[in-house]
Write an enzyme that holds these catalytic residues in place. Structure first.
Site, short mmCIF file in Angstrom:
data_model
loop_
_atom_site.label_atom_id
_atom_site.label_comp_id
_atom_site.label_asym_id
_atom_site.label_seq_id
_atom_site.Cartn_x
_atom_site.Cartn_y
_atom_site.Cartn_z
N ASN A 11 -50.04 -1.02 -2.90
CA ASN A 11 -49.08 -2.13 -2.94
C ASN A 11 -47.75 -1.64 -2.39
O ASN A 11 -47.03 -0.90 -3.05
CB ASN A 11 -48.94 -2.58 -4.41
CG ASN A 11 -47.86 -3.62 -4.60
OD1 ASN A 11 -47.36 -4.20 -3.64
ND2 ASN A 11 -47.50 -3.87 -5.86
N TRP A 12 -47.45 -2.07 -1.16
CA TRP A 12 -46.22 -1.59 -0.51
C TRP A 12 -44.97 -2.26 -1.05
O TRP A 12 -43.85 -1.86 -0.71
CB TRP A 12 -46.29 -1.84 1.00
CG TRP A 12 -47.37 -1.09 1.71
CD1 TRP A 12 -48.25 -0.18 1.17
CD2 TRP A 12 -47.70 -1.20 3.10
NE1 TRP A 12 -49.10 0.29 2.14
CE2 TRP A 12 -48.78 -0.32 3.34
CE3 TRP A 12 -47.20 -1.94 4.16
CZ2 TRP A 12 -49.36 -0.17 4.60
CZ3 TRP A 12 -47.78 -1.79 5.42
CH2 TRP A 12 -48.85 -0.92 5.63
N LYS A 13 -45.15 -3.33 -1.82
CA LYS A 13 -44.00 -4.09 -2.33
C LYS A 13 -43.09 -4.51 -1.16
O LYS A 13 -43.61 -4.78 -0.08
CB LYS A 13 -43.26 -3.29 -3.40
CG LYS A 13 -44.24 -2.76 -4.46
CD LYS A 13 -43.59 -2.21 -5.68
CE LYS A 13 -44.67 -1.75 -6.66
NZ LYS A 13 -44.15 -1.33 -7.94
N HIS A 103 -48.31 -9.91 -10.38
CA HIS A 103 -47.72 -8.57 -10.56
C HIS A 103 -46.53 -8.70 -11.51
O HIS A 103 -45.81 -9.70 -11.48
CB HIS A 103 -47.27 -8.02 -9.20
CG HIS A 103 -46.89 -6.57 -9.28
ND1 HIS A 103 -45.66 -6.17 -9.77
CD2 HIS A 103 -47.58 -5.44 -9.00
CE1 HIS A 103 -45.62 -4.84 -9.76
NE2 HIS A 103 -46.76 -4.38 -9.29
N GLU A 105 -43.69 -7.55 -11.44
CA GLU A 105 -42.40 -7.78 -10.78
C GLU A 105 -42.23 -9.27 -10.44
O GLU A 105 -41.11 -9.79 -10.46
CB GLU A 105 -42.28 -6.90 -9.53
CG GLU A 105 -42.05 -5.45 -9.94
CD GLU A 105 -42.56 -4.41 -8.97
OE1 GLU A 105 -42.85 -4.74 -7.80
OE2 GLU A 105 -42.69 -3.24 -9.39
N GLU A 173 -51.87 -2.98 -15.49
CA GLU A 173 -50.66 -2.24 -15.14
C GLU A 173 -49.65 -2.34 -16.27
O GLU A 173 -48.90 -3.34 -16.35
CB GLU A 173 -50.04 -2.84 -13.87
CG GLU A 173 -50.91 -2.70 -12.65
CD GLU A 173 -50.05 -2.65 -11.39
OE1 GLU A 173 -50.19 -1.67 -10.65
OE2 GLU A 173 -49.24 -3.55 -11.18
N GLY A 179 -43.65 2.59 -11.65
CA GLY A 179 -42.49 3.20 -11.00
C GLY A 179 -41.70 4.12 -11.90
O GLY A 179 -40.60 4.53 -11.55
N SER A 219 -47.70 4.51 -11.83
CA SER A 219 -47.44 5.93 -11.59
C SER A 219 -48.70 6.74 -11.29
O SER A 219 -48.82 7.90 -11.69
CB SER A 219 -46.66 6.53 -12.76
OG SER A 219 -45.39 5.88 -12.88
N GLY A 240 -48.45 1.99 -6.21
CA GLY A 240 -47.21 1.52 -5.60
C GLY A 240 -46.57 2.63 -4.77
O GLY A 240 -46.95 2.89 -3.64
N GLY A 241 -45.61 3.32 -5.37
CA GLY A 241 -44.84 4.36 -4.68
C GLY A 241 -45.69 5.33 -3.86
O GLY A 241 -45.40 5.59 -2.68
P1 PGA Z 1 -46.22 2.60 -9.02
O1 PGA Z 1 -46.44 1.01 -8.89
O2 PGA Z 1 -47.52 3.25 -8.53
O3 PGA Z 1 -45.07 2.89 -8.13
O4 PGA Z 1 -45.98 2.89 -10.45
C1 PGA Z 1 -47.65 0.39 -9.21
C2 PGA Z 1 -47.57 -1.10 -8.95
O5 PGA Z 1 -46.52 -1.70 -9.18
O6 PGA Z 1 -48.56 -1.72 -8.52
#
Ligand code: PGA
Length: 262
Positions: A11-13, A103, A105, A173, A179, A219, A240-241
């Protein structure tokens, strides 16, 4: 027993413009090819921002890259007066296979409720996209209700509206792990993923529960992926990251090579 192909999703966000997305997807393709990666063994999906999707589609198709892709959201509506929204129909035309829905977010920044998440999931299914339904508890929820209650409630809301044969992916999640560098323990992930699978069995039946991939996200790194993938109810990861670093992400994809050694 049904074999569930592990799924590693990036997930590049809101990162990478379309030019960077082309370079990234090409490099990821070469790296996985060099590593003799096979999507039959581990499926890999990237989720770029909307504005990158056409570039990612043409790059993957012209360079014959063994990668799938999806969008990070969609509208619950098909078309019409919804300024700024993107229809599932458009995503399907761009050959998106998947779409992330709910998600944390989006639940936070856009106040998406379980009703909205359900409507979006139905829209995805209608347009032939596989929804990656995200659920998870905040740290306050964790303290108040334990780990499984909130994600199970969020998932149940969606499942009750779904046709029993719809293909879905579920991503657990925990909001506190996203993050933060503080991943859940493999046991915590396993416990909640098992509870989510039990909910799928209850609402959609045992066959659907056995066939549905349940991912852990929060994470995930190359260094901890193997510990999650050893758990029987964790079928992959939403990353994500770490999905925006070629070496890190391709090491996550290659988890079967280090699953017994970590
Ligand atoms: P993260 O994000 O791997 O940076 O913790 C995961 C996500 O939001 O899908």
């Amino acid at each position: 027993m049904v074999k569930r192909t592990p799924l590693i999703a990036g997930n590049w966000k809101m990162n990478f413009d379309h030019l960077r997305s082309i370079a990234f997807v090409q490099k990821l393709g070469w790296t996985l090819k060099d590593a003799k990666h096979s999507s039959a063994e581990v499926e890999v999906v990237v989720f770029p921002p909307f504005t990158d999707l056409r570039s990612v589609q043409t790059t993957i198709s012209s360079d014959k890259i063994d990668l799938r892709f999806g969008a990070q959201d969609l509208s619950p509506f098909d078309s019409g007066a919804h300024t700024g929204d993107i229809s599932g129909e458009f995503l399907a035309k761009l050959e998106c296979s998947y779409v992330i829905i709910g998600h944390s977010e989006r639940r936070q920044d856009h106040h998406e409720t379980d009703e909205v998440v359900t409507a979006k999931t139905l829209a995805a299914v209608k347009h032939g996209l596989v929804p990656v339904i995200c659920v998870g508890e905040t740290s306050e929820d964790l303290e108040k209700f334990g780990a499984a209650a909130v994600p199970v409630g969020q998932l149940r809301h969606v499942l009750e509206a779904l046709p029993a044969d719809a293909e879905i992916v579920v991503a657990y999640e925990p909001v506190w792990a996203i993050g933060s560098g503080q991943a859940a323990t493999p046991q915590q992930a396993q416990d909640v993923c098992a509870a989510l699978r039990a909910t799928i069995a209850e609402v959609l039946g045992a066959d659907q529960a056995a066939a549905t991939r349940v991912l852990y996200g929060g994470s995930v790194k190359a260094q901890n992926i193997a510990t999650f993938m050893r758990e029987p109810d964790v079928d992959g990861a939403l990353v994500g990251g770490a999905s925006m670093d070629i070496d890190e992400f391709s090491a996550i994809v290659r988890f079967p090579q280090h699953v017994t050694t970590v």
